[in-house]
Design a protein around this motif. Structure first.
Motif, PDB file in Angstrom:
ATOM      1  N   LYS A  11       0.790  -1.159   0.020  1.00 42.03           N
ATOM      2  CA  LYS A  11       0.107   0.009   0.065  1.00 42.03           C
ATOM      3  C   LYS A  11       0.778   1.049   0.033  1.00 42.03           C
ATOM      4  O   LYS A  11       0.180   2.294  -0.053  1.00 42.03           O
ATOM      5  N   CYS A  12       2.264   0.847   0.004  1.00 43.95           N
ATOM      6  CA  CYS A  12       3.103   2.202   0.100  1.00 43.95           C
ATOM      7  C   CYS A  12       3.365   2.712  -1.296  1.00 43.95           C
ATOM      8  O   CYS A  12       3.357   2.119  -2.297  1.00 43.95           O
ATOM      9  N   ASP A  13       3.341   4.245  -1.334  1.00 44.29           N
ATOM     10  CA  ASP A  13       3.080   4.978  -2.487  1.00 44.29           C
ATOM     11  C   ASP A  13       4.471   4.855  -3.430  1.00 44.29           C
ATOM     12  O   ASP A  13       4.435   4.551  -4.511  1.00 44.29           O
ATOM     13  N   ALA A  14       5.699   4.459  -2.516  1.00 42.49           N
ATOM     14  CA  ALA A  14       6.698   4.343  -3.584  1.00 42.49           C
ATOM     15  C   ALA A  14       6.887   2.979  -3.948  1.00 42.49           C
ATOM     16  O   ALA A  14       7.424   2.719  -5.078  1.00 42.49           O
ATOM     17  N   TYR A  15       6.408   1.829  -3.114  1.00 49.70           N
ATOM     18  CA  TYR A  15       6.293   0.475  -3.702  1.00 49.70           C
ATOM     19  C   TYR A  15       5.493   0.602  -4.956  1.00 49.70           C
ATOM     20  O   TYR A  15       5.563   0.036  -6.000  1.00 49.70           O
ATOM     21  N   LEU A  16       4.348   1.248  -4.873  1.00 44.80           N
ATOM     22  CA  LEU A  16       3.459   1.231  -5.968  1.00 44.80           C
ATOM     23  C   LEU A  16       3.770   2.170  -7.286  1.00 44.80           C
ATOM     24  O   LEU A  16       3.671   1.464  -8.425  1.00 44.80           O
ATOM     25  N   ALA A  17       4.257   2.961  -7.204  1.00 47.46           N
ATOM     26  CA  ALA A  17       5.181   4.011  -8.019  1.00 47.46           C
ATOM     27  C   ALA A  17       6.077   2.871  -8.760  1.00 47.46           C
ATOM     28  O   ALA A  17       6.375   3.161 -10.138  1.00 47.46           O
ATOM     29  N   THR A  18       6.909   2.232  -8.023  1.00 47.82           N
ATOM     30  CA  THR A  18       7.994   1.467  -8.694  1.00 47.82           C
ATOM     31  C   THR A  18       7.482   0.020  -9.429  1.00 47.82           C
ATOM     32  O   THR A  18       7.887   0.058 -10.503  1.00 47.82           O
ATOM     33  N   LYS A  19       6.383  -0.497  -8.731  1.00 45.49           N
ATOM     34  CA  LYS A  19       5.875  -1.452  -9.531  1.00 45.49           C
ATOM     35  C   LYS A  19       5.070  -1.098 -10.548  1.00 45.49           C
ATOM     36  O   LYS A  19       5.171  -1.701 -11.699  1.00 45.49           O
ATOM     37  N   GLU A  20       4.639   0.127 -10.787  1.00 37.93           N
ATOM     38  CA  GLU A  20       3.943   0.741 -12.074  1.00 37.93           C
ATOM     39  C   GLU A  20       4.768   1.292 -12.984  1.00 37.93           C
ATOM     40  O   GLU A  20       4.531   1.742 -14.023  1.00 37.93           O
ATOM     41  N   ASP A  21       6.035   1.557 -12.283  1.00 37.31           N
ATOM     42  CA  ASP A  21       7.294   2.371 -13.205  1.00 37.31           C
ATOM     43  C   ASP A  21       6.441   3.527 -13.573  1.00 37.31           C
ATOM     44  O   ASP A  21       6.322   4.153 -14.936  1.00 37.31           O
ATOM     45  N   ASN A  22       5.732   4.211 -12.651  1.00 41.24           N
ATOM     46  CA  ASN A  22       4.908   5.414 -13.025  1.00 41.24           C
ATOM     47  C   ASN A  22       5.774   6.846 -12.372  1.00 41.24           C
ATOM     48  O   ASN A  22       5.734   7.124 -11.235  1.00 41.24           O
ATOM     49  N   GLU A  23       6.333   7.385 -13.510  1.00 47.56           N
ATOM     50  CA  GLU A  23       7.215   8.732 -13.061  1.00 47.56           C
ATOM     51  C   GLU A  23       6.199   9.805 -12.472  1.00 47.56           C
ATOM     52  O   GLU A  23       6.502  10.613 -11.521  1.00 47.56           O
ATOM     53  N   ALA A  24       4.895   9.759 -12.965  1.00 49.71           N
ATOM     54  CA  ALA A  24       4.141  10.967 -12.365  1.00 49.71           C
ATOM     55  C   ALA A  24       3.678  10.602 -10.833  1.00 49.71           C
ATOM     56  O   ALA A  24       3.713  11.475  -9.862  1.00 49.71           O
ATOM     57  N   LYS A  25       3.560   9.401 -10.512  1.00 46.66           N
ATOM     58  CA  LYS A  25       3.180   8.865  -9.260  1.00 46.66           C
ATOM     59  C   LYS A  25       4.753   9.052  -8.265  1.00 46.66           C
ATOM     60  O   LYS A  25       4.358   9.460  -7.134  1.00 46.66           O
ATOM     61  N   ARG A  26       5.795   8.983  -8.895  1.00 41.61           N
ATOM     62  CA  ARG A  26       6.876   9.043  -8.164  1.00 41.61           C
ATOM     63  C   ARG A  26       7.078  10.749  -7.757  1.00 41.61           C
ATOM     64  O   ARG A  26       7.141  11.012  -6.724  1.00 41.61           O
ATOM     65  N   LYS A  27       6.786  11.472  -8.669  1.00 39.45           N
ATOM     66  CA  LYS A  27       6.840  12.949  -8.459  1.00 39.45           C
ATOM     67  C   LYS A  27       5.931  13.492  -7.417  1.00 39.45           C
ATOM     68  O   LYS A  27       5.908  14.068  -6.611  1.00 39.45           O
ATOM     69  N   GLU A  28       4.691  13.044  -7.637  1.00 37.11           N
ATOM     70  CA  GLU A  28       3.303  13.068  -6.873  1.00 37.11           C
ATOM     71  C   GLU A  28       3.776  12.585  -5.194  1.00 37.11           C
ATOM     72  O   GLU A  28       3.620  13.399  -4.318  1.00 37.11           O
ATOM     73  N   THR A  29       4.368  11.608  -5.044  1.00 37.97           N
ATOM     74  CA  THR A  29       4.729  11.184  -3.999  1.00 37.97           C
ATOM     75  C   THR A  29       5.973  11.791  -3.200  1.00 37.97           C
ATOM     76  O   THR A  29       5.740  12.171  -2.042  1.00 37.97           O
ATOM     77  N   ALA A  30       6.977  12.192  -4.136  1.00 38.31           N
ATOM     78  CA  ALA A  30       7.961  13.091  -3.427  1.00 38.31           C
ATOM     79  C   ALA A  30       7.462  14.369  -2.840  1.00 38.31           C
ATOM     80  O   ALA A  30       7.694  14.743  -1.902  1.00 38.31           O
ATOM     81  N   GLN A  31       6.664  14.898  -3.714  1.00 40.99           N
ATOM     82  CA  GLN A  31       5.943  16.195  -2.902  1.00 40.99           C
ATOM     83  C   GLN A  31       5.267  15.984  -1.909  1.00 40.99           C
ATOM     84  O   GLN A  31       5.306  16.684  -0.787  1.00 40.99           O
ATOM     85  N   LYS A  32       4.247  14.985  -1.924  1.00 44.83           N
ATOM     86  CA  LYS A  32       3.360  14.754  -0.726  1.00 44.83           C
ATOM     87  C   LYS A  32       4.462  14.429   0.419  1.00 44.83           C
ATOM     88  O   LYS A  32       4.232  15.190   1.514  1.00 44.83           O
ATOM     89  N   TRP A  33       5.428  13.539   0.589  1.00 42.91           N
ATOM     90  CA  TRP A  33       6.184  13.149   1.411  1.00 42.91           C
ATOM     91  C   TRP A  33       7.109  14.360   1.809  1.00 42.91           C
ATOM     92  O   TRP A  33       7.511  14.343   2.940  1.00 42.91           O
ATOM     93  N   SER A  34       7.640  15.069   0.975  1.00 38.04           N
ATOM     94  CA  SER A  34       8.484  16.369   1.284  1.00 38.04           C
ATOM     95  C   SER A  34       7.703  17.235   2.354  1.00 38.04           C
ATOM     96  O   SER A  34       8.152  17.509   3.272  1.00 38.04           O
ATOM     97  N   LEU A  35       6.587  17.510   2.018  1.00 39.06           N
ATOM     98  CA  LEU A  35       5.564  18.197   2.870  1.00 39.06           C
ATOM     99  C   LEU A  35       5.408  17.534   4.220  1.00 39.06           C
ATOM    100  O   LEU A  35       5.491  18.227   5.304  1.00 39.06           O
ATOM    101  N   MET A  36       4.829  16.319   3.990  1.00 39.77           N
ATOM    102  CA  MET A  36       4.631  15.516   5.293  1.00 39.77           C
ATOM    103  C   MET A  36       5.930  15.302   6.169  1.00 39.77           C
ATOM    104  O   MET A  36       5.750  15.664   7.488  1.00 39.77           O
ATOM    105  N   TYR A  37       6.955  15.102   5.601  1.00 39.06           N
ATOM    106  CA  TYR A  37       8.179  14.848   6.649  1.00 39.06           C
ATOM    107  C   TYR A  37       9.125  16.132   6.771  1.00 39.06           C
ATOM    108  O   TYR A  37      10.220  15.823   7.415  1.00 39.06           O
ATOM    109  N   ARG A  38       8.772  17.222   6.100  1.00 40.06           N
ATOM    110  CA  ARG A  38       9.401  18.519   6.288  1.00 40.06           C
ATOM    111  C   ARG A  38      10.835  18.080   5.921  1.00 40.06           C
ATOM    112  O   ARG A  38      11.815  18.484   6.577  1.00 40.06           O
ATOM    113  N   HIS A  39      11.163  17.382   4.735  1.00 35.83           N
ATOM    114  CA  HIS A  39      12.462  17.159   4.174  1.00 35.83           C
ATOM    115  C   HIS A  39      12.280  16.785   2.826  1.00 35.83           C
ATOM    116  O   HIS A  39      11.529  16.398   2.085  1.00 35.83           O
TER     117      HIS A  39
END
Length: 107
Positions: A11-39
């Motif tokens: 159910k992890c966004d990074a795992y799903l983006a990798t399995k789907e080889d989905n660059e848009a999902k990678r970017k979306e996850t990076a943005q979301k996690w950057s805000l969430m984890y302040r990093h």
């Protein structure tokens, strides 16, 4: 796929983006996690085959103290540990209560 800590990798966004080889999902996850984890997290870092897989790991998961502990003890997850619930795991469960619920089910 339950990780050492009790989180569900499938159910992890990074795992799903990798399995789907989905660059848009990678970017979306990076943005979301950057805000969430302040990093700052870059889309190039969003690659993971799962906590227990031998392939790619999200950069944090490679350095995860819980993962290191379980692999050093040769146990499948924290619920199988003699020291359950240790201080490290208790702190993590405060951040991710769903992991604690999953581990309790495994006990």
């Amino acid at each position: 796929m339950i990780a050492y800590c009790g989180l569900n990798c499938s159910k992890c966004d990074a795992y799903l983006a990798t399995k789907e080889d989905n660059e848009a999902k990678r970017k979306e996850t990076a943005q979301k996690w950057s805000l969430m984890y302040r990093h700052e997290i870059r889309s190039e870092q969003i690659h993971c085959d799962g906590c227990k897989a031998t392939g790619l790991k999200f950069f944090h998961c490679n350095n995860c103290d819980i993962r290191k502990c379980c692999t050093s003890k040769g146990i499948e997850h924290c619920a199988a540990c003699e020291e359950y619930v240790c201080e490290t795991l208790a702190g993590f469960i405060k951040l991710a209560p769903e992991a604690g619920i999953a581990l309790e089910k495994l006990r």
